[in-house]
Enzyme design. Structure first.
Site, PDB file in Angstrom:
ATOM      1  N   HIS A 181       0.829  -1.213   0.000  1.00 21.73           N
ATOM      2  CA  HIS A 181       0.000   0.000   0.000  1.00 21.73           C
ATOM      3  C   HIS A 181       0.865   1.265   0.000  1.00 21.73           C
ATOM      4  O   HIS A 181       0.435   2.320   0.483  1.00 21.73           O
ATOM      5  CB  HIS A 181      -0.955   0.040   1.208  1.00 21.73           C
ATOM      6  CG  HIS A 181      -1.809  -1.175   1.341  1.00 21.73           C
ATOM      7  ND1 HIS A 181      -3.039  -1.286   0.743  1.00 21.73           N
ATOM      8  CD2 HIS A 181      -1.598  -2.349   1.996  1.00 21.73           C
ATOM      9  CE1 HIS A 181      -3.565  -2.467   1.031  1.00 21.73           C
ATOM     10  NE2 HIS A 181      -2.704  -3.132   1.793  1.00 21.73           N
ATOM     11  N   SER A 311      15.476  18.938 -16.627  1.00 25.70           N
ATOM     12  CA  SER A 311      14.664  20.138 -16.541  1.00 25.70           C
ATOM     13  C   SER A 311      15.308  21.271 -17.324  1.00 25.70           C
ATOM     14  O   SER A 311      16.531  21.380 -17.387  1.00 25.70           O
ATOM     15  CB  SER A 311      14.494  20.560 -15.076  1.00 25.70           C
ATOM     16  OG  SER A 311      13.856  21.825 -14.988  1.00 25.70           O
ATOM     17  N   LYS A 317      18.830  18.413 -12.371  1.00 23.09           N
ATOM     18  CA  LYS A 317      17.714  17.495 -12.139  1.00 23.09           C
ATOM     19  C   LYS A 317      17.825  16.285 -13.075  1.00 23.09           C
ATOM     20  O   LYS A 317      18.123  16.418 -14.258  1.00 23.09           O
ATOM     21  CB  LYS A 317      16.391  18.214 -12.383  1.00 23.09           C
ATOM     22  CG  LYS A 317      15.172  17.493 -11.801  1.00 23.09           C
ATOM     23  CD  LYS A 317      13.954  18.402 -11.892  1.00 23.09           C
ATOM     24  CE  LYS A 317      12.795  17.873 -11.070  1.00 23.09           C
ATOM     25  NZ  LYS A 317      12.293  16.593 -11.562  1.00 23.09           N
ATOM     26  N   GLU A 324       9.213   6.765 -17.957  1.00 22.64           N
ATOM     27  CA  GLU A 324       8.109   7.502 -18.572  1.00 22.64           C
ATOM     28  C   GLU A 324       7.861   7.037 -20.002  1.00 22.64           C
ATOM     29  O   GLU A 324       6.713   6.898 -20.446  1.00 22.64           O
ATOM     30  CB  GLU A 324       8.412   8.998 -18.508  1.00 22.64           C
ATOM     31  CG  GLU A 324       8.364   9.535 -17.076  1.00 22.64           C
ATOM     32  CD  GLU A 324       9.102  10.841 -16.894  1.00 22.64           C
ATOM     33  OE1 GLU A 324       9.540  11.433 -17.907  1.00 22.64           O
ATOM     34  OE2 GLU A 324       9.247  11.284 -15.736  1.00 22.64           O
TER      35      GLU A 324
END
Length: 453
Positions: A181, A311, A317, A324
């Site tokens: 969970h 980024s 970053k 993705e």
């Protein structure tokens, strides 16, 4: 642009002078959406191989002369070499039987053969399409293209990522916090976590290999509605045998051509297995997304390769771009599966008339997944590294280690200990020291993560 006049059963039509296609291809180009998705190359090459095999069988059966067979064979070989890819311009958004693409192949083969002969001796319907119908040729090519595409492109990439995960499994034998969970749970080895990923893919692969076997069964020999009108009783079996020799892959002519023409179940089942694999890959990629999040404000138990700046505004970053990419591909495959399923269910009476849609989505799913798996393996999995410090800190601070105390002090006291530790910002050991449920030696003996995995 210079034009020439071609004729078909509807009359005359202008065709670009340079084009090898004829009247029926031209009508399709003019009547259906332009500048859209075109027929997959895998389908076209399979279709040309069917034409080549059919010419050989028609010659063996005495229907086609040696000269005509040789001319068709020559033309097919030229196309299979990739010399005439630009001669197959048709949109997938055409007739649902693929008739125009079948005729596109017939016309290009005939024109190439006639150029070789120096005269018009090969007719696209009478000779190239002899003993065939679009209704059995097109689904035959769909099966051949899909099976070869799986075997040659997707299967090796699946095996590659299984091997890479197995290596990581053997490398990463750290004990870490398990999570259910998305909350802390009892410990698990990182190798065990990765083993779940590997086995997901292995078992999906077994299902895909099994379901794809039905693609070996072909519609050829059924002609228009499955009865085999205008073809010999042995034509289908002999073409399948010839295709097997040409492509070094076993194909057979299905015993029930009515089924093959009216249903595309084999493609639905095979794509369903691809979708299942895509859904597990989505889960695996997301696991890596969670475990690598941070690097300082998240879990960051896995370090992912820095493949490109993440980024345009935030320097330094690094984003999980391979995750993705793969998850977007997985969603596309799930959408393709719905389209294929609906297309199969829409078959009417003796023929399914959604075949171009089915083969386009099948081809896209196989190739997208094969290419994405290669990128995911090379640019993420192979460079994946554990962050030992975070793994150890998270494990040491996990309150769910208290589960090992339940058999000794009971569920209620163990729950009280975990809640007390959480509320006071203490470790379990510190909380136990204040509550006095166990002496330190017994506590240390029971709270041993290596005995919990």
């Amino acid at each position: 642009m210079k034009k020439r006049i071609e004729k078909d059963s509807l009359g005359e039509i202008e065709v670009p002078a340079h084009a090898l296609w004829g009247a029926q291809t031209q009508r399709s180009m003019e009547n259906f959406p332009k500048e859209t998705e075109t027929m997959p190359k895998s389908l076209l090459m399979a279709l040309v191989n069917v034409k080549k095999a059919a010419a050989k069988v028609n010659n063996d059966e005495g229907k086609l002369s040696d000269d005509k067979k040789d001319l068709i064979n020559y033309a097919c070989n030229q196309i299979l070499l990739g010399n005439y890819n630009d001669q197959f311009p048709l949109s997938i958004w055409q007739t649902g039987s693929g008739t125009q693409t079948n005729m596109n192949a017939n016309e290009v083969i005939a024109n190439l053969a006639n150029k070789k002969a120096g005269e018009k001796v090969i007719h696209p319907n009478d000779h190239v399409n002899m003993s065939q119908s679009s209704n059995d040729v097109f689904p035959t090519a769909m099966h051949v293209a899909s099976f070869l595409n799986l075997k040659d492109n997707l299967f090796p990439e699946i095996e590659g990522i299984i091997e890479s995960l197995y290596k990581k499994e053997n490398e990463f034998d750290l004990i870490k916090t398990g999570r259910t969970h998305l909350q802390d749970a009892t410990p698990i080895r990182l190798s065990q976590e990765i083993s779940a990923w590997r086995v997901m893919i292995e078992r999906d692969y077994e299902v895909l290999k099994t379901t794809s076997q039905s693609l070996r069964k072909l519609a050829i020999g059924g002609t228009a509605v499955g009865t085999g009108l205008n073809a010999s009783e042995t034509f289908g079996a002999n073409v399948a045998k010839e295709l097997s020799a040409l492509l070094d892959t076993e194909f057979i002519s299905d015993t029930n051509k009515f089924y093959q023409l009216s249903s595309k179940t084999a493609l639905v089942a095979s794509h369903g297995a691809i979708k299942t694999l895509a859904s597990d890959l989505y889960k695996i990629a997301n696991d890596i997304r969670f475990l690598s999040c941070g690097p300082r404000s998240g879990i960051n138990e896995l370090n992912i390769p820095a493949n490109e700046p993440g980024s345009s505004i935030m320097p330094g970053k690094v984003n999980p771009t391979q995750v993705e990419s793969l998850t977007m591909v997985a969603i596309q495959i799930m959408a393709n599966d719905f389209a294929i399923t609906m297309a199969n269910s829409g078959g009417q009476l003796q023929l399914n008339a959604y075949m171009p849609l089915i083969i386009y989505n099948m081809d896209q799913s196989i190739n997208l997944l094969a290419k994405s798996l290669k990128c995911f393996r090379e640019n993420l999995i192979e460079g994946l590294r554990p962050n030992k410090e975070n793994i150890e800190n998270n494990l040491e601070n996990s309150l769910m280690l208290v589960t090992a105390l339940s058999p000794k002090i009971g569920y209620d006291k163990a729950s009280e200990l975990a809640k007390y530790a959480f509320d006071k910002g203490l470790t379990l050991k510190e909380a136990n020291g204040e509550l006095g449920f166990l002496d330190e030696e017994e506590f240390d003996k029971l709270i041993d993560p290596s005995k919990m995995v």
